[in-house]
Design an enzyme around this catalytic site. Structure first.
Site, PDB file in Angstrom:
ATOM      1  N   CYS A   1     -66.678 116.568 -43.000  1.00  0.00           N
ATOM      2  CA  CYS A   1     -67.018 115.800 -43.863  1.00  0.00           C
ATOM      3  C   CYS A   1     -65.324 114.966 -44.429  1.00  0.00           C
ATOM      4  O   CYS A   1     -65.894 113.724 -44.544  1.00  0.00           O
ATOM      5  CB  CYS A   1     -67.275 116.003 -45.655  1.00  0.00           C
TER       6      CYS A   1
ATOM      7  N   ASP B   1     -73.171 108.573 -46.933  1.00  0.00           N
ATOM      8  CA  ASP B   1     -73.149 110.141 -46.665  1.00  0.00           C
ATOM      9  C   ASP B   1     -72.597 110.256 -45.358  1.00  0.00           C
ATOM     10  O   ASP B   1     -73.388 111.066 -44.719  1.00  0.00           O
ATOM     11  CB  ASP B   1     -73.952 110.793 -47.198  1.00  0.00           C
TER      12      ASP B   1
ATOM     13  N   ARG C   1     -60.812 110.160 -29.740  1.00  0.00           N
ATOM     14  CA  ARG C   1     -62.615 110.172 -29.781  1.00  0.00           C
ATOM     15  C   ARG C   1     -63.309 111.361 -29.252  1.00  0.00           C
ATOM     16  O   ARG C   1     -63.982 112.324 -29.219  1.00  0.00           O
ATOM     17  CB  ARG C   1     -62.761 109.873 -27.886  1.00  0.00           C
TER      18      ARG C   1
END
Length: 288
Positions: A82, A137, A77
């Site tokens: 990116c 995105d 978790r």
């Protein structure tokens, strides 16, 4: 094309524990590659996973294989930056049956079109029940909480009250460039620019190496953590905690080092182990 070469163009979706991933983001719908599901999946991912570079601050590397990504982001978790977010999300989309292609962008975050390295990962996605192309995105850390239709000069639009514009222009050698603009505390800024040239997992490994190891990378110099929700975007930059809202208002707080573990848990939904929290409050990035 041989099977071994062809596998480089895919996202390891077969290795994903899809049940665990969907439970993590709160998705319980039919597992079909529709536009409606794509909207739910993007919303669930962007509002669940924090953006964070804490492993780099703790002296660990960033691995992009799916086993590592789902262990860190789903089972522990945690969040990721990116390349990690895109790798996990693309694997899930592949399992659903979407047409998924990687893209690369240059983060700008300025009113001027500055030249930056192409180190941001995005996805070009098509659904089965819709013939349009969509930009997903999910790895930026600040939304948007939905896919964006790839249509030139569409004018201003909002997703969950957050405002954006998408522009298509021409670069050197008449190349096609896309600019995503967003509205925030500094008014309208260019968020990033990108092309539609396909990128693959091997391309992302190169960018990931630079971003996670180079002294010129912003992610090797201090903690940078983001938590995006429809009502507020939280950013932790070193020990500066900024809150930004869709209308452009916001506030900033300076934290003491020993406050970091608590704020990471309560605001950014990141629970570090006691050992990692003990290292983080010593600010090892300031001694490098």
């Amino acid at each position: 094309m041989s099977e071994s070469i062809d596998s480089a163009y895919h996202w390891e979706g077969g290795e994903l524990d899809l049940d665990a991933y969907l439970a993590r983001i709160g998705f319980s719908g039919a597992r079909t590659p529709t536009l409606a599901n794509l909207r739910e999946l993007v919303y669930g991912h962007t509002t669940t996973f924090p953006f964070e570079n804490l492993d780099i601050m703790l002296g660990r590397g960033i691995e992009l294989d799916l086993k590592t990504l789902q262990d860190k982001m789903v089972r522990q978790r945690r969040g990721g930056y990116c390349y990690e977010n895109i790798g996990l999300f693309a694997a899930a989309l592949e399992r659903f049956g979407y047409d998924v292609t990687g893209l690369a962008g240059q983060v700008v975050m300025s009113t001027e079109l500055l030249l930056r390295p192409r180190t941001h990962a995005l996805l070009h996605v098509r659904a089965d029940d819709d013939d349009r192309a969509w930009l997903c995105d999910v790895g930026f850390g600040g939304g948007p909480p939905g896919p964006i239709e790839l249509v030139a000069d569409s004018g201003e639009f909002a997703i969950e009250r957050w405002r954006y514009r998408l522009e298509r222009t021409r670069g050197r050698l008449d190349s096609e460039l896309w600019l995503l603009h967003q509205f925030g505390r500094d008014g309208w800024v260019i968020r990033h620019r990108f092309t539609l040239d396909p990128n693959y997992r091997t391309d992302y490994r190169v960018g990931n190496h630079f971003v996670s190891t180079s002294p010129r990378s912003p992610f090797t110099t201090r903690p940078f953590v983001q938590r995006f929700r429809p009502e507020a975007h939280h950013t932790l930059d070193d020990t500066t905690w900024t809150i930004e809202r869709p209308d452009g208002t916001g506030e900033t707080h300076e934290l003491a080092l020993d406050e970091l573990p608590r704020v990471l848990t309560e605001v950014f939904d990141i629970d570090l182990s006691e050992a990692d929290a003990a290292v983080l409050v010593t600010a090892p990035w300031r001694r490098r």
